[in-house]
Design an enzyme around this catalytic site. Structure first.
Site, PDB file in Angstrom:
ATOM      1  N   HIS A   1       0.730  -1.318   0.057  1.00  0.00           N
ATOM      2  CA  HIS A   1      -0.009   0.010   0.007  1.00  0.00           C
ATOM      3  C   HIS A   1       0.880   1.309   0.214  1.00  0.00           C
ATOM      4  O   HIS A   1       0.526   2.077  -0.784  1.00  0.00           O
ATOM      5  CB  HIS A   1      -0.758   0.022   0.968  1.00  0.00           C
ATOM      6  CG  HIS A   1      -2.028  -1.225   1.166  1.00  0.00           C
ATOM      7  ND1 HIS A   1      -3.234  -0.863   0.843  1.00  0.00           N
ATOM      8  CD2 HIS A   1      -1.901  -2.564   0.994  1.00  0.00           C
ATOM      9  CE1 HIS A   1      -4.060  -2.084   0.747  1.00  0.00           C
ATOM     10  NE2 HIS A   1      -3.040  -3.191   0.992  1.00  0.00           N
TER      11      HIS A   1
ATOM     12  N   ASP B   1      -6.502   5.285   2.361  1.00  0.00           N
ATOM     13  CA  ASP B   1      -6.584   3.959   2.060  1.00  0.00           C
ATOM     14  C   ASP B   1      -7.737   3.356   2.376  1.00  0.00           C
ATOM     15  O   ASP B   1      -8.874   4.002   2.813  1.00  0.00           O
ATOM     16  CB  ASP B   1      -5.457   3.161   2.618  1.00  0.00           C
ATOM     17  CG  ASP B   1      -4.809   1.937   1.839  1.00  0.00           C
ATOM     18  OD1 ASP B   1      -5.877   1.423   0.918  1.00  0.00           O
ATOM     19  OD2 ASP B   1      -3.590   1.643   1.902  1.00  0.00           O
TER      20      ASP B   1
ATOM     21  N   GLU C   1       2.990  -5.619 -12.617  1.00  0.00           N
ATOM     22  CA  GLU C   1       4.436  -5.486 -13.110  1.00  0.00           C
ATOM     23  C   GLU C   1       4.646  -6.568 -14.226  1.00  0.00           C
ATOM     24  O   GLU C   1       5.209  -6.152 -15.053  1.00  0.00           O
ATOM     25  CB  GLU C   1       5.135  -5.905 -11.853  1.00  0.00           C
ATOM     26  CG  GLU C   1       6.491  -5.014 -11.736  1.00  0.00           C
ATOM     27  CD  GLU C   1       7.251  -5.151 -10.217  1.00  0.00           C
ATOM     28  OE1 GLU C   1       8.215  -4.458 -10.240  1.00  0.00           O
ATOM     29  OE2 GLU C   1       6.803  -5.886  -9.413  1.00  0.00           O
TER      30      GLU C   1
END
Ligand SMILES: *[C@@H]1O[C@H](CO)[C@@H](O)[C@H](O)[C@H]1NC(C)=O
Ligand SMILES: *[C@@H]1O[C@H](CO)[C@@H](O)[C@H](O)[C@H]1NC(C)=O
Ligand SMILES: *[C@@H]1O[C@H](CO)[C@@H](O)[C@H](O)[C@H]1NC(C)=O
Length: 457
Positions: A22, A125, A361
């Site tokens: 995060h 968040d 990724e």
């Protein structure tokens, strides 16, 4: 006459959940946005234990526009949670609910941070509904930034709230029973009297007009649109936010890179289960046999929990495995330069737990995925990977156990066999398309945030 329009400076406070998966995307988002505007100033608020490890890694060039602010969690009241446990990294699992409670209890200290910095905007968040409430009480607009994807949030809402009017129109991400049970346990995990599912729901309903999400329309367009309708707010994708490999310090002489340099193009699988999941001995054994059966070369990153200082890698691998593999396999204990490895031309597949950052990724570098989801949002992410067509999930046994033959088969299909051509091509296509819209997506984020700040100024 020269007319220069001075942009007034905008300060943005960020409060990520206390986990690497995060903090890191919050920081990357801040970096991306400062590349676009020089009038933005970010404060990233987290516990000292997290900040001391990221501070030295941030390049000098950001020192004028990204600052770190310490958040102090209570310690006298919660002696079982010393400051080095003020992070999920290395936290013994039984202390997770205590960490969430401590985070909740730090809200008064966070209120002081808001009071002192008086930011123009808070970006928070998904587990701390008290943060947007406090911002509101200081007349500061607050926007949620979700580091999980839209498909997962929809699954959480569908599974947790059992809202009979909410049909689940997405067979592609429907989970098998054992995964639904696992998912439900997590969403109903309760800390400080609040279930995670409720925290997530309250955080999204408190967000001002929009919700930022770490995803891309290239991968999730239909889920983004559906979720926007569901919550009645525009879901704004921020793109993959992959850390620039240039920011990762590894010299080219590293044994891993040298080993890769000697392999053929797209012939190696990279195997990693993230920094916060630790394989059991049984899982290690199945995966080892799966790799052996696949006949493919591999780099396998194996980690043990921090408090485990005695287990040796050789002891948990099948007898004779290391010797049999010889030059074919490289086992790395601890940390590996993931982005550098995925970018290497010799890598042809990623055997991954499908943590969302790892998935993005892999897509960013055009590497197809062999999915072995383990926990949290990973099963949904794995379904998404299959649906988008950039990977294949290794089938599990009926009860959920790993199966060596299925692992070997999925690796072979993705990396070697003709059947995997479609997946390999698709990985490249999605990579290119995602790259094309990345800039546009970040510009949209900026516009949305600027509008919000102006609206509330
Ligand atoms: C805290 O978080 C940072 C950034 O996400 C991470 O790199 C680091 O390992 C964490 N530190 C500890 C001690 O857990
Ligand atoms: C607030 O921060 C102080 C240190 O600055 C710490 O001693 C205290 O326990 C924190 N209080 C809460 C409720 O988190
Ligand atoms: C159920 O879903 C509908 C439609 O999305 C929504 O309007 C309603 O508020 C939900 N009810 C509950 C109890 O969550």
């Amino acid at each position: 006459m020269v007319y220069s329009q001075q942009h007034r400076s905008i300060s943005i406070l960020m409060l990520p959940w206390l986990a690497h998966g995060h903090i890191s995307p919050f920081l990357e988002l801040a970096k991306k946005l400062t590349h676009k505007r020089n009038n933005l100033h970010f404060y990233i608020c987290s516990t000292p234990v997290n900040l001391t490890s990221i501070k030295p890694k941030l390049s000098e060039k950001y020192s004028h526009c990204i600052e770190f602010v310490e958040l102090h969690l209570p310690h006298d009241e919660l002696p079982e949670l010393p400051p080095h446990y003020h992070t999920t990294n290395g936290l013994p699992p039984h202390l997770m609910s205590t960490l969430k409670k401590a985070f909740d209890m730090s809200s008064s200290n966070f209120s002081n941070v808001l009071q002192t910095l008086k930011p123009d905007l808070l970006i928070y968040d998904f587990l701390q509904p008290w943060a947007p409430s406090l911002a509101l009480s200081h007349n500061i607009p607050a926007v949620e930034f979700c580091t999980i994807n839209a498909a997962t949030i929809i699954s959480i809402f569908a599974n947790h709230f059992k809202n009979s009017t909410l049909k689940f129109p997405f067979p592609g991400i429907h989970l098998p029973d054992y995964e639904i049970r696992m998912f439900k346990n997590q969403v109903e995990f309760s800390s400080n009297g609040l279930k995670d599912g409720d925290r997530i729901q309250q955080c999204s309903s408190s967000s001002c007009n929009i919700i930022l999400a770490k995803t891309s329309r290239e991968i999730e367009a239909k889920y983004i649109d559906y979720l926007s309708d569901l919550v009645g707010k525009k879901i704004v994708p921020v793109g993959p936010l992959v850390q620039d490999p240039l920011d990762q310090k590894t010299d080219e002489e590293s044994p891993i890179i040298q080993w890769l340099n000697k392999r053929e193009k797209s012939s190696v699988v990279y195997v990693s289960f993230g920094s916060e999941y630790f394989l059991s001995k049984e899982e290690i054994e199945e995966i080892a046999h799966g790799l052996e059966l696949s006949k493919v070369s591999f780099i396998w990153v194996i980690r043990f929990p921090k408090e485990d200082k005695t287990t040796k890698v050789e002891e948990v691998l099948p007898k004779g495995f290391v010797e049999r593999m010889g030059e074919r396999g490289m086992i790395v204990e601890g940390w590996a330069p993931q982005a550098k490895i995925l970018q290497h031309p010799s890598v042809g597949g990623f055997v991954s737990h499908c943590g969302w950052s790892s998935v993005l990724e892999s897509i960013k570098f055009g590497v197809p995925i062999i999915a072995l989801p383990m926990q949290l949002d990973q099963p949904v992410n794995a379904k998404l990977v299959e649906e988008v067509g950039v990977g294949v999930e290794a089938r599990r046994a009926e009860g959920g156990g790993l199966q060596r033959e299925a692992i070997a088969e999925a690796i072979g299909d993705v990396v070697v066999k003709k059947i995997g051509e479609g997946v390999r091509m698709k990985a490249l296509e999605v990579r290119d398309n995602m790259k094309k819209i990345e800039d546009e997506e970040i510009n949209d984020v900026l516009e949305q945030l600027e509008q919000l700040v102006q609206l509330c100024a």
